[in-house]
Design a protein around this motif. Structure first.
Motif, PDB file in Angstrom:
ATOM      1  N   LEU A   1       0.867  -1.169   0.000  1.00  0.00           N
ATOM      2  CA  LEU A   1       0.000   0.000   0.000  1.00  0.00           C
ATOM      3  C   LEU A   1       0.906   1.222   0.000  1.00  0.00           C
ATOM      4  CD1 LEU A   1      -2.700   1.486   0.240  1.00  0.00           C
ATOM      5  CD2 LEU A   1      -2.549   1.222   2.732  1.00  0.00           C
ATOM      6  N   ASP A   2       0.976   1.912  -1.122  1.00  0.00           N
ATOM      7  CA  ASP A   2       1.889   3.044  -1.279  1.00  0.00           C
ATOM      8  C   ASP A   2       1.064   4.300  -1.523  1.00  0.00           C
ATOM      9  OD1 ASP A   2       3.943   4.805  -1.907  1.00  0.00           O
ATOM     10  OD2 ASP A   2       5.132   3.238  -2.867  1.00  0.00           O
ATOM     11  N   VAL A   3       1.113   5.233  -0.585  1.00  0.00           N
ATOM     12  CA  VAL A   3       0.327   6.457  -0.663  1.00  0.00           C
ATOM     13  C   VAL A   3       1.273   7.650  -0.615  1.00  0.00           C
ATOM     14  CG1 VAL A   3      -1.535   7.815   0.355  1.00  0.00           C
ATOM     15  CG2 VAL A   3      -1.566   5.311   0.549  1.00  0.00           C
ATOM     16  N   PHE A   4       1.150   8.536  -1.627  1.00  0.00           N
ATOM     17  CA  PHE A   4       2.068   9.667  -1.710  1.00  0.00           C
ATOM     18  C   PHE A   4       1.338  10.916  -2.202  1.00  0.00           C
ATOM     19  CE2 PHE A   4       4.896  12.350  -4.264  1.00  0.00           C
ATOM     20  CZ  PHE A   4       5.877  12.645  -3.324  1.00  0.00           C
ATOM     21  N   GLY A   5       1.593  12.029  -1.535  1.00  0.00           N
ATOM     22  CA  GLY A   5       1.097  13.311  -2.026  1.00  0.00           C
ATOM     23  C   GLY A   5      -0.399  13.527  -1.909  1.00  0.00           C
ATOM     24  N   CYS A   6      -1.102  12.721  -1.129  1.00  0.00           N
ATOM     25  CA  CYS A   6      -2.548  12.911  -0.915  1.00  0.00           C
ATOM     26  C   CYS A   6      -2.698  13.886   0.249  1.00  0.00           C
ATOM     27  CB  CYS A   6      -3.228  11.576  -0.632  1.00  0.00           C
ATOM     28  SG  CYS A   6      -3.062  10.381  -1.980  1.00  0.00           S
ATOM     29  N   LEU A   7      -2.661  15.166  -0.062  1.00  0.00           N
ATOM     30  CA  LEU A   7      -2.448  16.195   0.947  1.00  0.00           C
ATOM     31  C   LEU A   7      -3.572  16.334   1.964  1.00  0.00           C
ATOM     32  CD1 LEU A   7      -0.855  18.978  -1.292  1.00  0.00           C
ATOM     33  CD2 LEU A   7       0.279  17.159   0.012  1.00  0.00           C
ATOM     34  N   LYS A   8      -4.793  15.932   1.613  1.00  0.00           N
ATOM     35  CA  LYS A   8      -5.922  16.053   2.534  1.00  0.00           C
ATOM     36  C   LYS A   8      -6.124  14.798   3.380  1.00  0.00           C
ATOM     37  CE  LYS A   8      -8.488  19.352  -0.321  1.00  0.00           C
ATOM     38  NZ  LYS A   8      -9.763  19.612  -1.042  1.00  0.00           N
ATOM     39  N   LEU A   9      -5.317  13.793   3.131  1.00  0.00           N
ATOM     40  CA  LEU A   9      -5.474  12.525   3.852  1.00  0.00           C
ATOM     41  C   LEU A   9      -5.164  12.707   5.340  1.00  0.00           C
ATOM     42  CD1 LEU A   9      -6.006   9.454   3.615  1.00  0.00           C
ATOM     43  CD2 LEU A   9      -3.545   9.167   3.257  1.00  0.00           C
ATOM     44  N   GLU A  10      -6.106  12.317   6.181  1.00  0.00           N
ATOM     45  CA  GLU A  10      -5.935  12.443   7.631  1.00  0.00           C
ATOM     46  C   GLU A  10      -5.742  11.095   8.307  1.00  0.00           C
ATOM     47  OE1 GLU A  10      -9.362  14.491   9.044  1.00  0.00           O
ATOM     48  OE2 GLU A  10      -8.855  16.404   8.052  1.00  0.00           O
ATOM     49  N   MET A  11      -6.288  10.032   7.697  1.00  0.00           N
ATOM     50  CA  MET A  11      -6.240   8.745   8.380  1.00  0.00           C
ATOM     51  C   MET A  11      -6.249   7.604   7.373  1.00  0.00           C
ATOM     52  SD  MET A  11      -8.902   7.188  11.214  1.00  0.00           S
ATOM     53  CE  MET A  11     -10.249   7.093  10.047  1.00  0.00           C
ATOM     54  N   ILE A  12      -5.458   6.565   7.681  1.00  0.00           N
ATOM     55  CA  ILE A  12      -5.506   5.314   6.930  1.00  0.00           C
ATOM     56  C   ILE A  12      -5.950   4.217   7.894  1.00  0.00           C
ATOM     57  CG2 ILE A  12      -4.202   3.570   5.655  1.00  0.00           C
ATOM     58  CD1 ILE A  12      -2.333   5.727   4.704  1.00  0.00           C
ATOM     59  N   GLU A  13      -7.054   3.584   7.553  1.00  0.00           N
ATOM     60  CA  GLU A  13      -7.579   2.502   8.379  1.00  0.00           C
ATOM     61  C   GLU A  13      -7.473   1.207   7.592  1.00  0.00           C
ATOM     62  OE1 GLU A  13     -11.945   1.076   9.934  1.00  0.00           O
ATOM     63  OE2 GLU A  13     -11.448   3.202  10.151  1.00  0.00           O
ATOM     64  N   CYS A  14      -6.563   0.349   7.989  1.00  0.00           N
ATOM     65  CA  CYS A  14      -6.321  -0.879   7.244  1.00  0.00           C
ATOM     66  C   CYS A  14      -6.836  -2.081   8.035  1.00  0.00           C
ATOM     67  CB  CYS A  14      -4.833  -1.044   6.952  1.00  0.00           C
ATOM     68  SG  CYS A  14      -4.450  -2.516   5.993  1.00  0.00           S
ATOM     69  N   ASN A  15      -7.808  -2.753   7.441  1.00  0.00           N
ATOM     70  CA  ASN A  15      -8.377  -3.939   8.076  1.00  0.00           C
ATOM     71  C   ASN A  15      -8.084  -5.210   7.275  1.00  0.00           C
ATOM     72  OD1 ASN A  15      -9.774  -2.517  10.221  1.00  0.00           O
ATOM     73  ND2 ASN A  15     -11.110  -1.717   8.620  1.00  0.00           N
ATOM     74  N   ALA A  16      -7.174  -5.103   6.319  1.00  0.00           N
ATOM     75  CA  ALA A  16      -6.885  -6.244   5.441  1.00  0.00           C
ATOM     76  C   ALA A  16      -6.350  -7.429   6.235  1.00  0.00           C
ATOM     77  CB  ALA A  16      -5.874  -5.847   4.378  1.00  0.00           C
ATOM     78  N   GLN A  17      -6.698  -8.634   5.794  1.00  0.00           N
ATOM     79  CA  GLN A  17      -6.281  -9.845   6.476  1.00  0.00           C
ATOM     80  C   GLN A  17      -4.826 -10.209   6.209  1.00  0.00           C
ATOM     81  OE1 GLN A  17      -9.081 -13.202   6.026  1.00  0.00           O
ATOM     82  NE2 GLN A  17     -10.370 -11.814   4.843  1.00  0.00           N
ATOM     83  N   SER A  18      -4.225  -9.576   5.220  1.00  0.00           N
ATOM     84  CA  SER A  18      -2.894  -9.955   4.767  1.00  0.00           C
ATOM     85  C   SER A  18      -1.894  -9.999   5.918  1.00  0.00           C
ATOM     86  CB  SER A  18      -2.389  -8.978   3.709  1.00  0.00           C
ATOM     87  OG  SER A  18      -1.075  -9.300   3.349  1.00  0.00           O
ATOM     88  N   SER A  19      -1.082 -11.060   5.925  1.00  0.00           N
ATOM     89  CA  SER A  19      -0.023 -11.187   6.921  1.00  0.00           C
ATOM     90  C   SER A  19       1.301 -10.737   6.349  1.00  0.00           C
ATOM     91  CB  SER A  19       0.099 -12.650   7.381  1.00  0.00           C
ATOM     92  OG  SER A  19       0.387 -13.493   6.274  1.00  0.00           O
ATOM     93  N   SER A  20       1.294 -10.319   5.068  1.00  0.00           N
ATOM     94  CA  SER A  20       2.519  -9.873   4.407  1.00  0.00           C
ATOM     95  C   SER A  20       2.844  -8.445   4.828  1.00  0.00           C
ATOM     96  CB  SER A  20       2.351  -9.927   2.878  1.00  0.00           C
ATOM     97  OG  SER A  20       2.018 -11.235   2.471  1.00  0.00           O
ATOM     98  N   PHE A  21       4.076  -8.031   4.532  1.00  0.00           N
ATOM     99  CA  PHE A  21       4.530  -6.687   4.857  1.00  0.00           C
ATOM    100  C   PHE A  21       3.804  -5.669   3.995  1.00  0.00           C
ATOM    101  CE2 PHE A  21       7.207  -3.339   6.160  1.00  0.00           C
ATOM    102  CZ  PHE A  21       7.551  -2.601   5.049  1.00  0.00           C
ATOM    103  N   MET A  22       3.324  -4.598   4.637  1.00  0.00           N
ATOM    104  CA  MET A  22       2.646  -3.542   3.914  1.00  0.00           C
ATOM    105  C   MET A  22       3.451  -2.270   4.056  1.00  0.00           C
ATOM    106  SD  MET A  22      -1.345  -4.192   4.727  1.00  0.00           S
ATOM    107  CE  MET A  22      -1.753  -2.957   3.519  1.00  0.00           C
ATOM    108  N   GLN A  23       3.434  -1.476   3.011  1.00  0.00           N
ATOM    109  CA  GLN A  23       4.236  -0.270   2.974  1.00  0.00           C
ATOM    110  C   GLN A  23       3.367   0.933   2.687  1.00  0.00           C
ATOM    111  OE1 GLN A  23       7.686  -0.389   0.327  1.00  0.00           O
ATOM    112  NE2 GLN A  23       7.062   1.569  -0.542  1.00  0.00           N
ATOM    113  N   GLY A  24       3.578   2.020   3.398  1.00  0.00           N
ATOM    114  CA  GLY A  24       2.835   3.237   3.103  1.00  0.00           C
ATOM    115  C   GLY A  24       3.720   4.442   3.252  1.00  0.00           C
ATOM    116  N   THR A  25       3.607   5.423   2.356  1.00  0.00           N
ATOM    117  CA  THR A  25       4.368   6.643   2.450  1.00  0.00           C
ATOM    118  C   THR A  25       3.436   7.810   2.241  1.00  0.00           C
ATOM    119  OG1 THR A  25       4.897   6.639   0.092  1.00  0.00           O
ATOM    120  CG2 THR A  25       6.465   5.567   1.572  1.00  0.00           C
ATOM    121  N   GLN A  26       3.755   8.935   2.837  1.00  0.00           N
ATOM    122  CA  GLN A  26       2.892  10.118   2.692  1.00  0.00           C
ATOM    123  C   GLN A  26       3.756  11.361   2.584  1.00  0.00           C
ATOM    124  OE1 GLN A  26      -0.350  10.492   2.282  1.00  0.00           O
ATOM    125  NE2 GLN A  26      -0.071  12.690   2.169  1.00  0.00           N
TER     126      GLN A  26
END
Length: 223
Positions: free
Chosen positions: A198-223
């Protein structure tokens, strides 16, 4: 131009257009269409681009398209009716990869028509990329059962609209969002058990990321 030169040019042009007839990969841009970019003749470039894309899609058999990629740069302010018509013709059953990158000097104007994604088309799409357009009908798309890769760049879509789309795309493995400034709250559905990026960049109004995915793999996020 001499008659002989004109005849030769016409022959080459017809051969060029026929060569696209059964292509499984339709990559349409000024480079692939051999159109020279010239800042002094923008209107002529746009007219030539429209003409070439029209001719290619009119002459394509409509069968076996696996990839469709349309990049409209540097043709700004294309009327939506042209793009709607091209998508309707090119998105056929069996398509696996779809890319649409719009271009315009006056902000985002094109609204992606989700009506082109019938049940047959959307069931085969594995990669879906939109750039510089609106995606407000996202929740109406329906089940994207094969979609594993989603990329949205400068796309007008709200968090609620995107959540509706993601909820119908349970096979997703990768989500890339950049400069999607209408998203305030990004919710990742529980059903996305295969998601590992999960790669998130430059979404200037973003206040919250709520992740409920079942995945046990590594997830990545940037802002």
């Amino acid at each position: 131009m001499q008659m002989q030169d004109a005849a030769q040019a016409a022959c080459v042009s017809h051969s060029f257009l026929r060569s696209w007839r059964c292509y499984p990969k339709l990559i349409l841009s000024i480079d692939s269409l051999r159109i020279k970019e010239d800042a002094s003749r923008k209107d002529e470039t746009r007219t030539e681009f429209i003409s070439r894309v029209d001719q290619i899609l009119q002459n394509h058999s409509g069968m076996g398209v696996k990839m469709f990629s349309l990049h409209t740069y540097p043709c700004s302010d294309l009327h939506p009716s042209f793009v709607d018509r091209w998508l309707q013709t090119a998105i056929t059953p069996g398509i696996e990869k779809f890319e649409l990158s719009m271009f315009g000097w006056h902000g985002i104007k094109y609204n992606f028509p989700c009506s082109v994604l019938s049940s047959e088309q959307r069931s085969s799409i594995q990669s879906f990329r939109l750039a510089v357009c609106s995606f407000h009908s996202a929740p109406q798309v329906g089940c994207m059962s094969s979609l594993t890769n989603l990329r949205l760049h400068y796309v007008h879509v709200t968090g609620e609209e995107l959540y509706g789309f993601l909820s119908n795309s349970c096979a997703l493995k990768q989500i890339y969002l950049s400069n999607c400034e209408d998203i305030i709250c990004l919710k990742i559905p529980y059903l996305l058990k295969h998601l590992n990026i999960l790669d998130v960049f430059g979404c200037l109004k973003l206040e919250m990321i709520e992740c409920n995915a079942q995945s046990s793999s590594f997830m990545q996020g940037t802002q």
